[in-house]
Design an enzyme around this catalytic site. Structure first.
Site, PDB file in Angstrom:
ATOM      1  N   GLU A  55      24.974  45.597  36.580  1.00  0.00           N
ATOM      2  CA  GLU A  55      25.182  45.923  38.006  1.00  0.00           C
ATOM      3  C   GLU A  55      24.213  47.001  38.479  1.00  0.00           C
ATOM      4  O   GLU A  55      24.141  48.066  37.884  1.00  0.00           O
ATOM      5  CB  GLU A  55      26.631  46.376  38.237  1.00  0.00           C
ATOM      6  CG  GLU A  55      27.597  45.205  38.233  1.00  0.00           C
ATOM      7  CD  GLU A  55      29.005  45.581  38.685  1.00  0.00           C
ATOM      8  OE1 GLU A  55      29.207  46.693  39.205  1.00  0.00           O
ATOM      9  OE2 GLU A  55      29.896  44.739  38.508  1.00  0.00           O
ATOM     10  N   ASP A 115      31.838  41.096  43.777  1.00  0.00           N
ATOM     11  CA  ASP A 115      31.858  42.533  43.550  1.00  0.00           C
ATOM     12  C   ASP A 115      32.798  43.130  44.580  1.00  0.00           C
ATOM     13  O   ASP A 115      32.658  42.899  45.780  1.00  0.00           O
ATOM     14  CB  ASP A 115      30.456  43.147  43.688  1.00  0.00           C
ATOM     15  CG  ASP A 115      30.471  44.576  43.178  1.00  0.00           C
ATOM     16  OD1 ASP A 115      30.717  44.775  41.978  1.00  0.00           O
ATOM     17  OD2 ASP A 115      30.284  45.514  43.982  1.00  0.00           O
ATOM     18  N   LYS A 157      49.673  40.925  49.959  1.00  0.00           N
ATOM     19  CA  LYS A 157      48.310  40.993  49.426  1.00  0.00           C
ATOM     20  C   LYS A 157      47.667  39.604  49.410  1.00  0.00           C
ATOM     21  O   LYS A 157      46.537  39.433  49.836  1.00  0.00           O
ATOM     22  CB  LYS A 157      48.304  41.568  48.004  1.00  0.00           C
ATOM     23  CG  LYS A 157      46.879  41.639  47.481  1.00  0.00           C
ATOM     24  CD  LYS A 157      46.731  42.149  46.079  1.00  0.00           C
ATOM     25  CE  LYS A 157      45.239  42.261  45.786  1.00  0.00           C
ATOM     26  NZ  LYS A 157      44.930  42.553  44.407  1.00  0.00           N
TER      27      LYS A 157
HETATM   28  P1  ITT Z   1      33.940  41.698  37.187  1.00  0.00           P
HETATM   29  O1  ITT Z   1      32.820  42.556  37.760  1.00  0.00           O
HETATM   30  O2  ITT Z   1      33.714  41.254  35.783  1.00  0.00           O
HETATM   31  O3  ITT Z   1      34.282  40.553  38.109  1.00  0.00           O
HETATM   32  P2  ITT Z   1      35.524  44.118  37.545  1.00  0.00           P
HETATM   33  O4  ITT Z   1      36.959  44.467  37.262  1.00  0.00           O
HETATM   34  O5  ITT Z   1      34.464  45.015  36.993  1.00  0.00           O
HETATM   35  O6  ITT Z   1      35.293  42.602  37.122  1.00  0.00           O
HETATM   36  P3  ITT Z   1      34.778  44.804  40.284  1.00  0.00           P
HETATM   37  O7  ITT Z   1      33.580  45.562  39.892  1.00  0.00           O
HETATM   38  O8  ITT Z   1      34.638  43.835  41.403  1.00  0.00           O
HETATM   39  O9  ITT Z   1      35.399  43.961  39.095  1.00  0.00           O
HETATM   40  O10 ITT Z   1      36.022  45.715  40.645  1.00  0.00           O
HETATM   41  C1  ITT Z   1      35.922  47.019  41.036  1.00  0.00           C
HETATM   42  C2  ITT Z   1      37.190  47.770  40.753  1.00  0.00           C
HETATM   43  O11 ITT Z   1      38.072  47.617  41.844  1.00  0.00           O
HETATM   44  C3  ITT Z   1      37.945  47.390  39.481  1.00  0.00           C
HETATM   45  O12 ITT Z   1      38.303  48.572  38.819  1.00  0.00           O
HETATM   46  C4  ITT Z   1      39.190  46.689  39.949  1.00  0.00           C
HETATM   47  O13 ITT Z   1      40.292  47.063  39.190  1.00  0.00           O
HETATM   48  C5  ITT Z   1      39.340  47.205  41.369  1.00  0.00           C
HETATM   49  N1  ITT Z   1      39.774  46.116  42.211  1.00  0.00           N
HETATM   50  C6  ITT Z   1      39.068  45.037  42.594  1.00  0.00           C
HETATM   51  N2  ITT Z   1      39.814  44.208  43.322  1.00  0.00           N
HETATM   52  C7  ITT Z   1      41.032  44.769  43.380  1.00  0.00           C
HETATM   53  C8  ITT Z   1      42.242  44.391  43.955  1.00  0.00           C
HETATM   54  O14 ITT Z   1      42.389  43.234  44.593  1.00  0.00           O
HETATM   55  N3  ITT Z   1      43.288  45.199  43.832  1.00  0.00           N
HETATM   56  C9  ITT Z   1      43.182  46.365  43.179  1.00  0.00           C
HETATM   57  N4  ITT Z   1      42.083  46.798  42.578  1.00  0.00           N
HETATM   58  C10 ITT Z   1      41.008  45.997  42.675  1.00  0.00           C
END
Ligand code: ITT
Length: 181
Positions: A36, A65, A162
């Site tokens: 990333e 993301d 949600k």
């Molecule tokens: P990938 O990149 O492998 O898809 P990731 O968990 O690293 O998985 P992100 O970078 O997109 O995904 O997520 C950023 C953070 O935001 C991550 O810590 C998630 O737990 C949180 N997050 C993302 N979507 C969320 C949601 O719908 N509800 C609560 N927290 C969320």
């Protein structure tokens, strides 16, 4: 068309699977790492990741993301949401928010997709607030501290809401529309 969602997160995948099924889009999951980049917005991170993965993934796919942007913290943790969650979690965020009266925040989901011919970036967002305490109900990531606008419950306490109004649903609906174009 079989479409893959490339993600390390089972939670994100489950939500996407449920929402896209409503649009007759069936997805499979693959977990392929991408590096990333540092960027101010999720769209740039997602698009860069898509382009890195295009040489490794031969089928149509998308990645997402997401990030939580908190107004009183100038948008932090934003595109660093994943790393920050692992380091300080919801306790750490509430500590940073201690004494802050302005609790506005925005959850953003940016999807970058490749359908075998073209690429697209689709954004969804939901506005809300950071709660004063961590709610006990299930829910992943920042769900226990995020209250969407118009509600009094966190995403963790009210998963039904949600699934109806989340940043992810809004981006996925745009994805379904783009796939049908
Ligand atoms: P990938 O990149 O492998 O898809 P990731 O968990 O690293 O998985 P992100 O970078 O997109 O995904 O997520 C950023 C953070 O935001 C991550 O810590 C998630 O737990 C949180 N997050 C993302 N979507 C969320 C949601 O719908 N509800 C609560 N927290 C969320």
């Amino acid at each position: 068309m079989k479409l893959f969602f490339i993600t390390g997160s089972k939670h994100k995948f489950r939500e996407a699977e449920r929402i896209l099924k409503e649009y007759n889009v069936i997805i499979g999951r693959k977990d392929v790492e991408c590096e990333e980049i540092r960027a101010e917005n999720c769209e740039n991170v997602a698009l860069d990741c898509l382009r890195q993965l295009r040489s490794e993934v031969n089928e149509p796919f998308f990645i997402e993301d997401s990030g939580l942007f908190i107004k009183a913290l100038n948008g932090f943790p934003g595109t660093f949401s994943s790393w920050v969650f692992k380091k300080i979690g919801n306790e750490g965020i509430l500590e940073l928010m201690r004494g802050k009266e302005v609790r506005d925040a925005c959850f953003v989901s940016s999807i970058a997709a490749w359908d075998g011919k073209e690429e697209a970036v689709l954004r969804g967002e939901v506005k809300g607030y950071i709660s004063n305490k961590i709610s006990k109900e299930k829910g992943f990531g920042y769900d226990p501290i995020f209250i969407p606008e118009g509600s009094r419950k966190t995403f963790a306490e009210d998963h039904k809401t949600k699934m109806m109004c989340s940043h992810r649903r809004r981006a996925l609906e745009k994805l379904a529309k783009w796939l049908r174009r």
